[in-house]
Design a protein around this motif. Structure first.
Motif, mmCIF file in Angstrom:
data_model
loop_
_atom_site.group_PDB
_atom_site.id
_atom_site.type_symbol
_atom_site.label_atom_id
_atom_site.label_comp_id
_atom_site.label_asym_id
_atom_site.label_seq_id
_atom_site.Cartn_x
_atom_site.Cartn_y
_atom_site.Cartn_z
ATOM 1 N N LYS A 246 7.570 -5.873 3.932
ATOM 2 C CA LYS A 246 6.474 -4.915 4.165
ATOM 3 C C LYS A 246 6.830 -3.835 5.182
ATOM 4 O O LYS A 246 6.110 -2.862 5.331
ATOM 5 C CB LYS A 246 5.231 -5.669 4.664
ATOM 6 C CG LYS A 246 4.613 -6.577 3.613
ATOM 7 C CD LYS A 246 3.309 -7.145 4.129
ATOM 8 C CE LYS A 246 2.639 -8.001 3.067
ATOM 9 N NZ LYS A 246 1.358 -8.553 3.542
ATOM 10 N N ASN A 290 -4.017 4.606 4.216
ATOM 11 C CA ASN A 290 -2.557 4.500 4.037
ATOM 12 C C ASN A 290 -1.806 5.558 4.833
ATOM 13 O O ASN A 290 -0.665 5.347 5.240
ATOM 14 C CB ASN A 290 -2.181 4.638 2.563
ATOM 15 C CG ASN A 290 -2.700 3.463 1.751
ATOM 16 O OD1 ASN A 290 -2.779 2.346 2.265
ATOM 17 N ND2 ASN A 290 -3.064 3.717 0.507
ATOM 18 N N THR A 291 -2.456 6.712 4.997
ATOM 19 C CA THR A 291 -1.856 7.742 5.848
ATOM 20 C C THR A 291 -2.948 8.330 6.733
ATOM 21 O O THR A 291 -4.124 8.357 6.364
ATOM 22 C CB THR A 291 -1.233 8.909 5.042
ATOM 23 O OG1 THR A 291 -2.257 9.528 4.280
ATOM 24 C CG2 THR A 291 -0.121 8.454 4.138
ATOM 25 N N THR A 296 2.273 7.573 7.893
ATOM 26 C CA THR A 296 1.932 6.359 7.150
ATOM 27 C C THR A 296 1.444 5.269 8.101
ATOM 28 O O THR A 296 1.937 5.129 9.218
ATOM 29 C CB THR A 296 3.158 5.808 6.383
ATOM 30 O OG1 THR A 296 4.206 5.577 7.327
ATOM 31 C CG2 THR A 296 3.636 6.768 5.323
ATOM 32 N N THR A 298 1.015 1.150 8.004
ATOM 33 C CA THR A 298 1.477 0.042 7.174
ATOM 34 C C THR A 298 1.054 -1.306 7.753
ATOM 35 O O THR A 298 1.258 -1.582 8.939
ATOM 36 C CB THR A 298 3.025 0.065 7.072
ATOM 37 O OG1 THR A 298 3.450 1.396 6.769
ATOM 38 C CG2 THR A 298 3.503 -0.880 5.985
ATOM 39 N N HIS A 299 0.492 -2.134 6.866
ATOM 40 C CA HIS A 299 0.092 -3.502 7.207
ATOM 41 C C HIS A 299 1.347 -4.375 7.108
ATOM 42 O O HIS A 299 1.878 -4.550 6.021
ATOM 43 C CB HIS A 299 -0.977 -3.913 6.174
ATOM 44 C CG HIS A 299 -1.561 -5.258 6.412
ATOM 45 N ND1 HIS A 299 -2.614 -5.742 5.680
ATOM 46 C CD2 HIS A 299 -1.241 -6.235 7.294
ATOM 47 C CE1 HIS A 299 -2.928 -6.964 6.104
ATOM 48 N NE2 HIS A 299 -2.102 -7.273 7.076
#
Ligand SMILES: [Mg+2]
Length: 332
Positions: A246, A290-291, A296, A298-299
């Motif tokens: 991820k 998401n952004t 970005t 990110t999880h």
């Protein structure tokens, strides 16, 4: 110093925003600055050294990069608290040989950063330093304001919370590797050097997270994920599990393969990205876009009970993540 204090101050003021206004009631020129507290806000205060041969190399980092980065690094800590940058103080130690073009370049870079981050110079001091050690050092103190009670802290992460990072991971380290391998003068890699030379603190993201009261804990990524995530976990008395697949790893161009740079290693251990690392209760995680302003989000994993950080690899194998990021007090 072969220029007078007064000339030096004039030169600084020409390059770096320092006019009175906003919270700055009385700026440079008196014995000290006079600063007004914004209504309903608390001050967020931090300072950061930027020293030649420790944090930068004078023959690699151009003077404007030194000025920009000294301020960006300190401002990143304000972003990590959810603060609005307001003022800064500069304490500069500089050998006489650097008071000409080097100083002009440094001030140009610092002025650019100050305008970008909306910071005004409120004061500071300059000295020449001992002749026996003609190195440059910049000590920057930044002040920001945050709505009272809404600051982001490292301490609130709970088991089950989602762990997020902003921006790519390892991008600044990739730039540093280019420098260390002597490839930074090749114009085709200019873009890859930007995150190393001109990092952008996540000011708006920090303010948004604070204002929304959505993050349970946050900090900035200055020393690398493998060093910084354990700090957040320790402050919150929890552990974390992150997933290699991820991670938003920096992309290493094929042409750089001979340098044997591993994107995952850069992402886990590379420092100076100055993005945010933050946790969000699982139920709020879908509210994280998401952004955010082109960056970005990110999880990358979750907070767990207990201590320590573990990494789950692509095959599902779990191993402890050892801190291998930047630490001045650990020899490498
Ligand atoms: Mg920090």
């Amino acid at each position: 110093m072969n220029i007078t204090e007064e000339t030096l101050i004039q030169r600084i003021r020409r390059r770096v925003p320092s006019s009175e206004g906003g919270v700055l009631r009385l700026g440079i020129g008196d014995d000290a600055a006079l600063v007004r507290t914004p209504p309903g806000a608390d001050w967020v205060v931090t300072s950061d050294p930027f020293i030649e041969d420790v944090h930068f190399l004078a023959d690699t980092h151009a003077p404007d990069v030194v000025g920009y980065k000294a301020l960006a690094r300190a401002t990143s800590d304000l972003a990590a608290m959810g603060a609005q940058p307001q003022l800064f103080l500069l304490n500069l130690t500089i050998p006489a040989s650097r008071t000409g073009r080097w100083l002009e370049g440094m001030l140009t870079g610092m002025g650019r950063a100050a305008r970008k981050f909306r910071l005004r110079l409120a004061g500071g001091d300059t000295s020449q330093g001992p002749k026996s050690s003609p190195t440059i050092s910049l000590h920057v103190t930044v002040l920001g304001s945050v709505e009272r009670g809404r600051e982001l802290r490292r301490t609130g992460a709970q088991p089950g919370d989602a762990v997020f990072v902003s921006g790519p991971l390892g991008a600044a380290q990739l730039g540093l590797e280019l420098i260390l391998h002597g490839r930074h003068r090749e114009t085709r890699w200019k873009k890859l050097l930007a995150p190393q030379f001109h990092p952008v603190p996540a000011i708006l993201l920090g303010q948004w997270l604070a204002h929304q009261r959505i993050a349970s804990a946050a900090m900035d990524l200055s020393d690398g994920l493998s060093s910084d995530l354990p700090r957040l976990c320790k402050a919150s008395a929890v552990g974390a599990r992150i997933y290699a697949e991820k991670l938003p790893c920096v992309v290493v161009p094929r042409e750089l393969r001979p340098l044997k740079l591993d994107a995952l290693t850069l992402a886990l251990h590379g420092g100076e990205d100055y993005g945010l690392l933050f946790t969000v209760p699982a139920r709020s995680a879908p509210r994280i876009p998401n952004t955010f302003h082109g960056t970005t989000l990110t999880h990358i994993g979750e907070i767990v009970r207990g201590r320590g950080v573990s990494l789950v690899d692509a095959r599902g194998k779990i191993s402890p993540l050892k801190p291998r990021g930047w630490d001045h007090f650990r020899t490498r």
